[in-house]
Design a protein around this motif. Structure first.
Motif, mmCIF file in Angstrom:
data_model
loop_
_atom_site.group_PDB
_atom_site.id
_atom_site.type_symbol
_atom_site.label_atom_id
_atom_site.label_comp_id
_atom_site.label_asym_id
_atom_site.label_seq_id
_atom_site.Cartn_x
_atom_site.Cartn_y
_atom_site.Cartn_z
ATOM 1 N N ILE A 61 -1.164 9.181 7.140
ATOM 2 C CA ILE A 61 -2.017 8.027 6.822
ATOM 3 C C ILE A 61 -1.907 7.696 5.339
ATOM 4 C CG2 ILE A 61 -4.395 7.191 6.703
ATOM 5 C CD1 ILE A 61 -4.985 8.889 9.208
ATOM 6 N N ARG A 62 -1.918 8.727 4.510
ATOM 7 C CA ARG A 62 -1.825 8.516 3.065
ATOM 8 C C ARG A 62 -0.455 7.987 2.640
ATOM 9 N NH1 ARG A 62 -5.841 10.729 0.017
ATOM 10 N NH2 ARG A 62 -7.099 12.410 0.893
ATOM 11 N N ALA A 63 0.593 8.462 3.288
ATOM 12 C CA ALA A 63 1.953 8.188 2.821
ATOM 13 C C ALA A 63 2.430 6.786 3.167
ATOM 14 C CB ALA A 63 2.920 9.218 3.420
ATOM 15 N N LYS A 75 -15.248 2.272 6.273
ATOM 16 C CA LYS A 75 -14.391 3.440 6.222
ATOM 17 C C LYS A 75 -15.133 4.636 6.820
ATOM 18 C CE LYS A 75 -13.829 3.177 1.752
ATOM 19 N NZ LYS A 75 -13.327 3.435 0.363
ATOM 20 N N SER A 78 -10.760 12.650 5.354
ATOM 21 C CA SER A 78 -10.112 12.989 4.092
ATOM 22 C C SER A 78 -9.294 11.832 3.541
ATOM 23 C CB SER A 78 -9.231 14.224 4.272
ATOM 24 O OG SER A 78 -10.017 15.365 4.534
ATOM 25 N N ALA A 79 -8.564 11.124 4.415
ATOM 26 C CA ALA A 79 -7.767 9.976 3.957
ATOM 27 C C ALA A 79 -8.658 8.788 3.628
ATOM 28 C CB ALA A 79 -6.750 9.593 5.026
ATOM 29 N N ASP A 80 -9.765 8.656 4.360
ATOM 30 C CA ASP A 80 -10.775 7.608 4.171
ATOM 31 C C ASP A 80 -10.188 6.204 4.211
ATOM 32 O OD1 ASP A 80 -13.494 7.129 4.135
ATOM 33 O OD2 ASP A 80 -13.564 6.880 1.954
ATOM 34 N N VAL A 81 -9.236 5.999 5.103
ATOM 35 C CA VAL A 81 -8.757 4.668 5.452
ATOM 36 C C VAL A 81 -9.535 4.245 6.699
ATOM 37 C CG1 VAL A 81 -6.753 3.407 6.353
ATOM 38 C CG2 VAL A 81 -6.478 5.030 4.460
ATOM 39 N N ARG A 95 0.843 -1.193 0.000
ATOM 40 C CA ARG A 95 0.000 0.000 0.000
ATOM 41 C C ARG A 95 0.883 1.249 0.000
ATOM 42 N NH1 ARG A 95 -5.444 0.002 2.167
ATOM 43 N NH2 ARG A 95 -6.241 2.145 2.235
ATOM 44 N N ASN A 96 0.514 2.233 -0.793
ATOM 45 C CA ASN A 96 1.185 3.534 -0.798
ATOM 46 C C ASN A 96 2.692 3.409 -1.012
ATOM 47 O OD1 ASN A 96 -1.322 4.710 -0.230
ATOM 48 N ND2 ASN A 96 -0.983 4.589 1.981
ATOM 49 N N GLU A 155 -3.430 13.365 8.202
ATOM 50 C CA GLU A 155 -3.941 12.870 6.925
ATOM 51 C C GLU A 155 -2.806 12.408 6.019
ATOM 52 O OE1 GLU A 155 -6.025 14.556 2.832
ATOM 53 O OE2 GLU A 155 -6.191 15.736 4.671
ATOM 54 N N GLU A 156 -1.776 13.223 5.899
ATOM 55 C CA GLU A 156 -0.695 12.880 4.975
ATOM 56 C C GLU A 156 0.115 11.688 5.454
ATOM 57 O OE1 GLU A 156 -0.573 13.970 1.975
ATOM 58 O OE2 GLU A 156 -2.308 15.229 2.451
#
Length: 574
Positions: free
Chosen positions: A120-122, A260, A147-150, A20-21, A117-118
């Motif tokens: 979580i995204r990264a 989610k 916003s990340a929606d994980v 992931r990511n 958020e970042e």
């Protein structure tokens, strides 16, 4: 084949675990190979790396005593994750404490949301446990999660236990404000106030009254994004550790099938949160935070609908500052599940929650504690209406908030002369001036204290009673501002006036001696100055100097993009 069993990068629509990511090197296979090479330097086995990865936010800081138990909570979350077959991975984010953030914690809330958020995204995170407690941390984390929606689950750090002084039970920070008011009035000397500073917050954890931290602890249960009953457990209790373990277990399930945040935080969930906010005597900050979280979900908090809820839903929780007790008493009386049972059909009982049950099912299963009096029934409430009202008028075209459950009833309909302070600094400089032209019947007005004006919308709306009036026994006055106040505060205080004075709102046009009428039953706040005079003043108005001066970095980003209170004070691009 299980995608975690194959060393090649996933070609499916939803990469999991280590796939992931991936960092971008132009070769996904190499990206995965390099990631594994470096993580194996930490001693991880292939078996561990092939499991669902559960991120755990580490918001511990030596500057944040509200989060002092976070290391133990992380340990318990990790245990729960591993017991359920996942791989826990903690990672740091910004930590914000209300009393250790200059200029305000609200100024930094959006920065924490972006950071969280970042991260979580990264990173390769299949689900995340969000550990927060102090006022702005939980809203920031929920904004980030939406916003990340994980898949995400909120874990509250918990309220501290009560303190004691000369046989009296004390709690931060409602009693902080009450006792400091007595000190300002000369009733408590410097030596005793210093002793009190060591007794008001006797343990780690958040304020044990219905301030913003406790409010958010209740709202995450109402939103369905925390396990039932976990929002109110005291920070120091073993149950708090068990809640952390259970949250870790549940996170593994979320990683394998959701839901989610976008599936949980629906219109029904926000209606339930607004209903609970009215019923608990919650912090006015909760309105701003819910507006920000909802906006991230593509929804809008309707202030008039919130006011309508308050006309139907009474205050049911006997907690300071609207009542007499503290969070540990609320928790052991049955907590949010029992409150929701008492609210009955005021809630959308079909709304889903993080543990797979509906709000109605959780409410029906709530423990009933014999003879408890903290959680009241609708038939025998603490207050007959909800804790907050929304005001409109020529002084607040986009609305204002008053927590009338913590106000003086005799001041809820009041007309008086404005005593205006042009800024927080002006207020600090003049409020205790013995020559200040002020009486108890006047209205104290603070301008340029909103999101852009201060900046950071400080909790300065709790304007101190001028010292000469405090010494004469005055305990409350009508106070009006575009600032916020702590949920721990008591008083007849109008807040969140929108638009704020610093962007040209009518509040910035108020002058000393103007008459203002507050009529909470009619939901009105009116500046009694004719329109022609207001137009003349508007033509002469200039923005605060800091809004036309050059700014850099985060301050520039904040000043140029932050929204107004009625929109949640998030950044316009979020």
């Amino acid at each position: 084949m299980n995608e975690h069993d194959d060393d090649a990068p996933s070609t499916g629509p939803v990469p999991r675990g280590m796939r992931r990511n991936l960092a971008t090197y132009g070769d996904p296979g190499f990206s995965l190979f390099l990631r594994k090479a470096f993580i194996k330097a930490a001693g991880f086995s292939d078996d561990a790396l092939n499991r669902p990865i559960i991120g755990i936010t580490n918001t511990f800081s030596d500057f944040n005593p509200c989060h002092g138990n976070v290391p133990r909570l992380i340990e318990a979350v990790k245990r729960g994750v591993m017991l359920a077959g996942g791989l826990p991975m903690e990672f740091p984010t910004i930590s914000i404490h209300e009393s250790f953030a200059n200029p305000t914690s609200m100024f930094l809330r959006n920065l924490m949301a972006i950071d969280t958020e970042e991260m979580i995204r990264a990173q390769p995170i299949d689900a995340v446990v969000l550990i927060g407690g102090c006022d702005k941390t939980v809203p920031a984390q929920l904004m980030a999660a939406v916003s990340a929606d994980v898949p995400a689950i909120q874990l509250i750090t918990g309220p501290m236990l009560v303190g004691h002084h000369k046989g009296e039970i004390l709690g931060a920070c409602t009693d902080c404000r009450r006792l400091w008011g007595q000190h300002r009035a000369g009733q408590i000397d410097a030596d005793e106030i210093e002793v009190l500073s060591g007794r008001l917050a006797p343990t780690q954890g958040t304020c044990m009254v219905m301030g913003t931290a406790s409010t958010m602890g209740c709202l995450v249960e109402a939103l369905g994004i925390a396990l039932p009953g976990t929002g109110t457990i005291p920070a120091t209790h073993a149950d708090r550790i068990r809640a952390a373990e259970a949250s870790g277990r549940r996170a593994v399930g979320l990683a394998q099938g959701g839901p989610k945040p976008s599936e949980l935080l629906t219109e029904a969930a926000f209606r339930n949160a607004l209903t609970v906010l009215q019923a608990i005597g919650g912090s006015t900050n909760g309105v701003v935070h819910l507006a920000a979280i909802a906006r991230r979900a593509g929804l809008k908090i309707d202030l008039d609908a919130f006011d309508a809820i308050g006309r139907k839903v009474p205050v049911l929780i006997d907690l300071k500052p609207s009542g007499d007790h503290y969070m540990e008493h609320f928790h052991w009386a049955g907590g949010v599940p029992l409150l929701m049972q008492e609210l009955g059909d005021h809630l959308d009982r079909a709304a889903m929650t993080i543990d797979g049950r509906t709000i109605g099912e959780i409410a029906d299963a709530a423990e009933r504690v014999p003879d408890q009096s903290i959680i009241r029934s609708v038939a025998h409430p603490v207050k007959s209406t909800g804790s907050m009202a929304v005001l409109h008028g020529n002084l607040a075209p986009d609305g204002a908030i008053i927590k009338h459950a913590a106000a003086s009833p005799g001041l809820l309909t009041h007309t008086g002369r404005a005593v205006v302070f042009a800024s927080v600094e002006d207020m600090v400089r003049r409020i205790d001036d013995p020559d200040l032209d002020v009486t108890a019947d006047d209205l104290l007005v603070l301008t340029n204290a909103g999101p852009k004006g201060a900046p950071g919308m400080p909790e300065a709306g709790y304007i101190p009673i001028p010292k000469k009036l405090a010494q004469a026994g005055v305990k409350d006055m009508v106070r009006i501002s575009d600032a916020r106040m702590s949920g721990t505060a008591f008083g007849t205080i109008v807040l969140h006036i929108a638009p704020e004075s610093a962007v040209g709102g009518p509040l910035g046009l108020v002058r000393d001696g103007d008459m203002i009428r507050l009529d909470v039953p009619a939901r009105a706040i009116t500046l009694m100055v004719d329109e022609a005079e207001l137009r003349r003043r508007k033509s002469e108005w200039l923005p605060p100097a800091h809004l036309v001066e050059q700014a850099r970095g985060y301050r520039h980003l904040y000043l140029t993009t932050v929204l107004q209170a009625n929109e949640g004070c998030d950044f316009d691009f979020c």
